[in-house]
Structure formats: structure tokens, C-alpha cells
Scaffold this motif. Structure first.
Motif, short mmCIF file in Angstrom:
data_model
loop_
_atom_site.label_atom_id
_atom_site.label_comp_id
_atom_site.label_asym_id
_atom_site.label_seq_id
_atom_site.Cartn_x
_atom_site.Cartn_y
_atom_site.Cartn_z
N PRO A 1 0.82 -1.22 0.00
CA PRO A 1 0.00 0.00 0.00
C PRO A 1 0.85 1.26 0.00
N GLU A 2 0.19 2.41 -0.18
CA GLU A 2 0.90 3.68 -0.35
C GLU A 2 1.82 4.00 0.82
N PHE A 3 1.37 3.80 2.03
CA PHE A 3 2.16 4.17 3.20
C PHE A 3 2.83 2.96 3.86
N GLY A 4 2.98 1.87 3.14
CA GLY A 4 3.65 0.70 3.69
C GLY A 4 2.69 -0.18 4.47
N TRP A 5 3.15 -1.40 4.75
CA TRP A 5 2.29 -2.34 5.47
C TRP A 5 2.04 -1.92 6.91
N LEU A 6 2.96 -1.21 7.54
CA LEU A 6 2.77 -0.81 8.93
C LEU A 6 2.03 0.51 9.07
N GLN A 7 1.85 1.22 7.95
CA GLN A 7 1.07 2.47 7.95
C GLN A 7 1.62 3.50 8.95
N TRP A 8 2.92 3.73 8.90
CA TRP A 8 3.51 4.74 9.79
C TRP A 8 2.95 6.12 9.48
N ARG A 9 2.94 6.52 8.22
CA ARG A 9 2.41 7.83 7.80
C ARG A 9 2.97 8.94 8.68
N LEU A 10 4.25 9.20 8.50
CA LEU A 10 4.97 10.13 9.38
C LEU A 10 4.50 11.58 9.23
N ARG A 11 3.93 11.92 8.08
CA ARG A 11 3.47 13.29 7.87
C ARG A 11 1.95 13.34 7.71
N PRO A 12 1.32 14.38 8.29
CA PRO A 12 1.91 15.46 9.09
C PRO A 12 2.21 15.02 10.52
N ALA A 13 3.44 15.30 10.96
CA ALA A 13 3.86 14.87 12.28
C ALA A 13 3.09 15.57 13.39
N GLY A 14 2.74 16.85 13.14
CA GLY A 14 2.01 17.60 14.18
C GLY A 14 0.67 16.97 14.51
N THR A 15 -0.01 16.46 13.50
CA THR A 15 -1.30 15.80 13.74
C THR A 15 -1.12 14.56 14.61
N SER A 16 -0.02 13.82 14.37
CA SER A 16 0.25 12.62 15.18
C SER A 16 0.48 12.98 16.64
N VAL A 17 1.19 14.07 16.87
CA VAL A 17 1.45 14.51 18.24
C VAL A 17 0.14 14.88 18.93
N ILE A 18 -0.72 15.61 18.22
CA ILE A 18 -2.00 16.01 18.80
C ILE A 18 -2.87 14.78 19.07
N GLN A 19 -2.96 13.87 18.09
CA GLN A 19 -3.77 12.66 18.28
C GLN A 19 -3.23 11.81 19.42
N GLY A 20 -1.91 11.62 19.46
CA GLY A 20 -1.32 10.80 20.52
C GLY A 20 -1.48 11.43 21.89
#
Length: 456
Positions: free
Chosen positions: A296-315
Motif C-alpha cells: 500500500p501507499e504508506f507501507g504495510w505498517l502504515q507509519w504515515r509520518l506526515r503530518p507529524a504535528g497531527t500525530s502529536v495532537i492525536q497521541g
């Protein structure tokens, strides 16, 4: 959810999976039972808080003093030390208890009834009478000889010797300890209140249908047998049992000559790296033969590093929301079953360590390596495969259960299960792995910071 072609299970592969599962279950059962005899960090944390309350009480404003310290912190600490069998008290704790039990009037000993133990009477007399100092052990005399190294012991022994509060109390130290105590007590409380508000808001929106649909889950092209080989074979048999036998002599050689805190921190870091290596190698090998065209587009593990700011807010938001149910579960289990022990030994190391380099190594292990590795295995690979085979509900529960059991602590198993469920739900709702790593890092980091504030 995408369903890529599954890997083929050969007889050899099936045999290795069954053998790995049997060995892993044995290791986990033995580890969980052993955790019942492993001490909990909770009593040490409670004593540390009571010592800080006694030392910081005079520097706190009246409203905070009644909230954080109570009416008589000296009596609270004395009663807590009395509950510990005398043969389990270390030299410092025996001196603290003797000082708290003794009151002096012109160097005349008066024992505060009821005395904790008759065995403390010679120690109390030695504490207030220089002619009896030979009754102190070498380590006890060393503790009293360097009062700057232990402000609380200096203050209590000074008072026991007849000194006044003005003479004995070190206000600069009291103010510094008061600041740490306020942060250690109020920051978790603030996070709990904020998390409860966010959780209630989320539940309200869920009930009203105001939550966006979850994205499609992409699962690696692996089977349940592959998951058994990954978790049971790679994580448990190789990572927890076999590889440490090889790494332990290397670790001992590298840490030889280092001070105990730093030596233990080096052992923890290298040991965790050894634990993580086999599962990561297995994941790489399992995905190596997959047709790149199905990736798939973002790899099998679906890291999806960008946008990083959204990940920080969600986490960060998920960390706050999971705190109330995890804390409530831990409190409820304590009320129903008492302290079952079995705390992670790393907690005690952080609480007691005074070495900055050792703390940096321990922080690297807990806040960086553990979230990266555990989220890769449990939410990056295991959860999506379980959801594909068993459905969303069972996949979330079983991945959380395996995550909790893998920490080998019966006492911490229910709260860790709730934490694992929260991490799994974040993985499904966000469609990304990075927010889970951030949430896990926030959880471990908050625990680490609280231990630092209470330690020393």
C-alpha cells in the motif's frame, strides 16, 4: 480493510509455531507467577511522597499544605515506617524511625508511646547521646556524618538532639522539595481532569454520531501462524529467553567498573535492544517476499509520518483520554485485591537513581525504544492481522491482552490491558501507527517524570 494474499503455512512452519507457542505460554505463566513475589514500587513511592511532604511542609502555602501534606506528616511517616518489619528497614529508615520516635528535652530521651519496637531503643539512645554512638553501625554513622547528603535525616536527627525548628530546618531545601512535590501531585491530577473531560466529550459525540468514520485498516499479508512465530517465537523464546543468554556476558563486560546505577542502566538498554532485535528481524523476513506491487501507499505498517504535528495532537489527546480508565482500573484492583506486587524493575531504578547519565539511558529505553518497538509489533502487525481474521472487537481485545501479558506482571495486567485497548482503538481510528508511538511515549514519559520528581 484490504485483504492481500496470505502467506503459505508449511508443516515445518506449523510445527515451529506450535513449539514456540507452548514454550511462550510456559515462560509467561512462570513469569506471571513469579511477579507475585516481586516487590511493588508503590510502597516505595508512598514513602517517598511522605518524606517529601514532611520536608516541604513549612514551605507550602496553607491551602496546598492541607491538601498535599495533611495535618501531621511526621506522624504519617512514622506510622508508615512502623508498619514495615524492623528487619526489612535499611539503615537510613531505621535512623528516620528512631528520630521520629524520639523527642529530647536537654538531651534527655523521651520515647513517644507506643514505641515501634524495643530493638529501636539502643538506636534512639545512640542518636541522642554521643556516648552511645558506638551502638550505631558503620553505615548509620556515615549517614549521620554527612547531613548534607540527606536533608530529612539531618532535620529529624537535629530535632531529636534537642535542636529548635529554626536551627534544624533548611528552608532553601524545603522550598525546592515543595516545588517538586507540587508538580508530582498536581500535574497527574490536572491530566486526569483534562482527560476525563475529553473522554466524556468523545463519548457524547460518539452517541450523537459526530465522530468521523474510521479509515480502512490495511493489514500486512500475514497469517495467524505468522503472528504466533512473531510474538511467541521472536518476542518470547528468542527475545526474552535465548538471546539474553548471549548478551548478558557482553553486557557484564561493558558495564564492568561502572557505578551501580550506570551499570544497571547500561544493562537495561542493551537488554531491551536484544529483546527487540529478533521480532524486528522476523517482521522484515516475513514481509521481504511479498510482491512489491501489493504494497500500500504508506507501507504495510502504515507509519504515515506526515503530518507529524497531527500525530502529536492525536497521541497526546488519546493519552489524556486513556488516563482516567487506566488509573480507575488500577485503583479498583488495589481495593479489591490489594497490592499484588510485580512492578517493572525499571521503575525502582529510576526512582532511586541519582546519576544523570544513567537516567538518560533509562529514559532512552522507556520513552524512545519501548514505544517504537512495542507499537511496531502489537499495533503495527499483530492488531491488523487479528482484526482481519477475528473481527474488530476480538482483534482489539486479544492484541491488548497479549500486550498486557507480555509485561509479565499480574498486578499491572488489568491497567495494562486497558492501556493496550486504548492504543489499539487509536490505531484503528487514526489509520496510522505514529500516533500510537506518540501516545505510548507520552505515557512512559509521564511515568518517568513523576518518578524523577519523587526520586532523590
Amino acid at each position: 480493510m484490504t485483504t492481500p494474499p496470505l502467506g503459505r503455512t508449511t508443516p515445518v512452519k506449523g510445527f515451529l509455531a506450535v513449539l514456540s507457542l507452548l514454550l511462550a505460554v510456559t515462560v509467561w505463566v512462570v513469569g506471571l507467577l513469579d511477579s507475585l513475589s516481586r516487590p511493588s514500587v508503590a510502597p516505595a513511592l508512598s514513602l517517598q511522597q511522605q518524606e517529601m511532604a514532611l520536608l516541604a511542609g513549612s514551605a507550602l502555602p496553607d491551602p496546598l499544605r492541607s491538601l498535599l501534606v495533611g495535618s501531621d506528616p511526621a506522624a504519617t511517616l512514622r506510622d508508615a515506617l512502623r508498619e514495615i518489619p524492623l528487619d526489612r528497614l535499611d539503615d537510613r529508615q531505621r535512623l528516620l524511625l528512631a528520630s521520629l520516635e524520639a523527642d529530647s528535652d536537654k538531651r534527655r530521651l523521651v520515647l513517644a508511646p507506643p514505641l515501634g519496637s524495643p530493638d529501636l531503643q539502643p538506636l534512639q539512645r545512640a542518636l541522642v547521646d554521643d556516648t552511645q554512638s558506638a551502638q550505631l553501625s558503620v553505615s548509620e554513622r556515615d549517614l549521620l556524618a554527612d547531613p548534607k547528603a540527606d536533608p530529612l535525616l539531618r532535620e529529624l536527627s537535629c530535632l531529636a538532639l534537642g535542636g529548635t525548628t529554626v536551627d534544624c530546618r533548611q528552608q532553601a531545601i524545603a522550598r525546592a522539595v515543595a516545588r517538586r512535590l507540587v508538580l508530582a501531585e498536581l500535574l497527574p491530577l490536572l491530566a486526569l481532569v483534562l482527560g476525563a473531560g475529553l473522554l466524556l466529550r468523545h463519548l457524547w459525540l460518539l452517541w450523537r454520531g459526530g465522530i468521523n468514520p474510521w479509515p480502512m485498516l490495511t493489514a500486512p499479508p500475514l497469517t495467524l501462524v505468522d503472528m504466533v512465530l512473531l510474538v511467541a517465537g521472536g518476542f518470547v523464546v528468542l527475545g526474552e529467553v535465548l538471546l539474553p543468554l548471549v548478551v548478558s556476558p557482553v553486557t557484564a563486560a561493558l558495564s564492568r567498573g561502572l557505578a551501580p546505577p550506570l551499570s544497571q542502566a547500561v544493562s537495561v538498554l542493551l537488554g531491551y535492544a536484544a529483546l527487540a532485535l529478533p521480532p524486528l528481524v522476523i517482521i522484515r523476513q516475513q514481509l521481504k517476499g511479498v510482491d512489491p506491487a501489493t504494497r500500500p501507499e504508506f507501507g504495510w505498517l502504515q507509519w504515515r509520518l506526515r503530518p507529524a504535528g497531527t500525530s502529536v495532537i492525536q497521541g497526546g489527546r488519546a493519552w489524556l483520554m486513556v488516563m482516567p480508565p487506566v488509573v480507575f482500573t488500577g485503583w479498583l484492583m488495589g481495593r479489591l485485591l490489594g497490592d499484588q506486587g510485580g512492578s517493572n524493575p525499571l521503575l525502582e531504578l529510576v526512582l532511586r537513581s541519582q546519576d544523570p547519565l544513567a537516567l538518560i539511558l533509562l529514559a532512552t529505553t522507556a520513552i524512545v525504544l519501548a514505544p517504537l518497538f512495542e507499537e511496531t509489533v502489537f499495533r503495527g502487525v499483530l492488531l491488523p492481522v487479528l482484526v482481519r481474521y477475528l473481527g474488530r472487537g476480538w482483534g482489539v481485545f486479544l492484541s491488548g491482552l497479549v500486550f498486557a501479558v507480555a509485561h509479565l506482571s499480574i498486578g499491572e495486567l488489568p491497567p495494562l490491558l486497558v492501556l493496550g485497548l486504548g492504543l489499539a482503538l487509536l490505531r484503528l481510528s487514526s489509520g496510522r501507527l505514529l500516533p500510537c508511538v506518540v501516545m505510548h511515549a507520552f505515557w512512559n514519559g509521564a511515568t518517568f517524570l513523576n518518578l524523577i520528581l519523587l526520586g532523590g
